[in-house]
Design a protein around this motif. Structure first.
Motif, short mmCIF file in Angstrom:
data_model
loop_
_atom_site.label_atom_id
_atom_site.label_comp_id
_atom_site.label_asym_id
_atom_site.label_seq_id
_atom_site.Cartn_x
_atom_site.Cartn_y
_atom_site.Cartn_z
N SER A 163 0.69 -1.18 -0.01
CA SER A 163 0.29 -0.06 0.11
C SER A 163 0.69 1.33 0.03
N GLU A 200 -2.37 3.31 -3.51
CA GLU A 200 -3.69 3.60 -3.13
C GLU A 200 -3.97 5.09 -3.10
N HIS A 220 -11.05 -0.72 -1.18
CA HIS A 220 -10.52 -1.89 -0.31
C HIS A 220 -11.33 -1.61 0.89
N ARG A 245 -7.43 0.73 -3.56
CA ARG A 245 -6.18 0.17 -3.63
C ARG A 245 -6.06 -0.53 -4.88
N ALA A 273 -5.59 -3.05 -7.50
CA ALA A 273 -6.08 -4.53 -7.47
C ALA A 273 -5.47 -5.17 -8.50
#
Length: 302
Positions: free
Chosen positions: A49, A54, A279, A299, A301
């Motif tokens: 992350s 993100e 997320h 976030r 993917a």
């Protein structure tokens, strides 16, 4: 007669071998292996992350007459959730006051024009996002105030095309407010006692779909709204789920208040066909305004 060489002392002493193994596993800090594994997992999560992987979007409905101190408090709450874009609704106060409530690194997009163009401004952190374009789309020309019997002013949204400075990901953010008294909580469908308001909502939904469908490939539609439709009870194709979220393939915090059946009308929505998906989300309730602040983390993917 041939004889085997003497075995090393460590092999002759299994307990010494075990102690050496434990020492190597735990490290100089002496922590247990489980703790080390937990730290590794936390490091891996932080890497996954990390910067550019993100972003966080908030929706915040402001209360009429809020002053700078109250707005600053509420904005601070959603900033604690690391929001870098906020879609406001019901601004209903001066432009300088809202600017004063924002951090210095933030830009406020509040168009000047006919009444209503500045009701749903968008603010963003310019250290995180670069602005490519902004405009105030007319979503519907007339709505009907059920209790006063008067025609309301035109309903505008605010749209902004923002490019993430680290990842290069582009979002087409839209902040809007649907008419009041749309929802029949008993049937889960439209409130036809407010037929003109329901029809205005349908026109607005069509316009929002147009904004999303005209976006270039790779631009993710992100919507922030006070939708005035109660979560978990919208069971038809005539309100938010059927008119906005399903046709546009938007995921949302539609069940933000699972512990309170039927509550929740403020949403952050994100297009499913994107590299970034919702997320997690959080609802901030200890605010000066009479709505929760919804903060959604997107976030990467894929």
């Amino acid at each position: 007669m041939f004889s085997l060489p003497a075995l090393p002392r460590v092999l002759a002493r299994p307990t010494a071998l075990l102690a050496a193994t434990v020492l190597l596993t735990t490290g100089a800090a002496g922590g247990p292996p489980a703790q080390a594994r937990e730290q590794d997992r936390a490091s891996a999560s932080a890497a996954a992350s990390g910067p550019g992987k993100e972003f966080v979007v908030a929706s915040l409905n402001l209360k009429k007459g809020m002053r700078v101190a109250g707005m600053r408090h509420d904005i601070g709450q959603v900033l604690d959730g690391e929001a870098s874009v906020i879609g406001f609704q019901e601004r209903l106060f001066s432009r300088p006051a809202l600017r004063a409530a924002l951090p210095k690194s933030w830009t406020l997009l509040m168009p000047k024009g006919p009444t209503g163009t500045d009701d749903n401004p968008i603010a963003f952190d310019k250290d995180v996002w670069e602005l490519e374009r902004t405009w105030a789309p007319l979503l519907t020309a007339t709505t009907w105030r059920r209790y006063s019997g008067r025609i309301a002013h035109d309903q505008y949204g605010v749209a902004a095309v923002l490019r993430h400075r680290r990842s290069g990901h582009v979002i087409r953010a839209v902040s809007f407010h649907l008419p009041n008294h749309l929802h029949n909580r008993r049937t889960g469908g439209p409130n036809y006692a407010n037929r003109r308001g329901v029809e205005a909502m349908w026109r607005m939904a069509s316009r929002i779909r147009s904004i999303g469908q005209r976006a270039p490939e790779g631009h993710q539609l992100v919507a922030m709204c006070d939708c005035n439709v109660t979560a978990n009870r919208d069971t038809t194709d005539h309100l938010v789920r059927g008119r906005i979220t399903r046709p546009l393939r938007l995921e949302t915090n539609y069940s933000a208040d699972r512990h309170r059946r039927g509550s929740g009308i403020d949403y952050v929505m994100g297009e499913r066909d994107s590299d970034f998906r919702i997320h997690s989300f959080h609802s901030y309730r200890n605010l000066v305004t009479d709505h929760p602040g919804i903060v959604a983390t997107f976030r990467r993917a894929r």
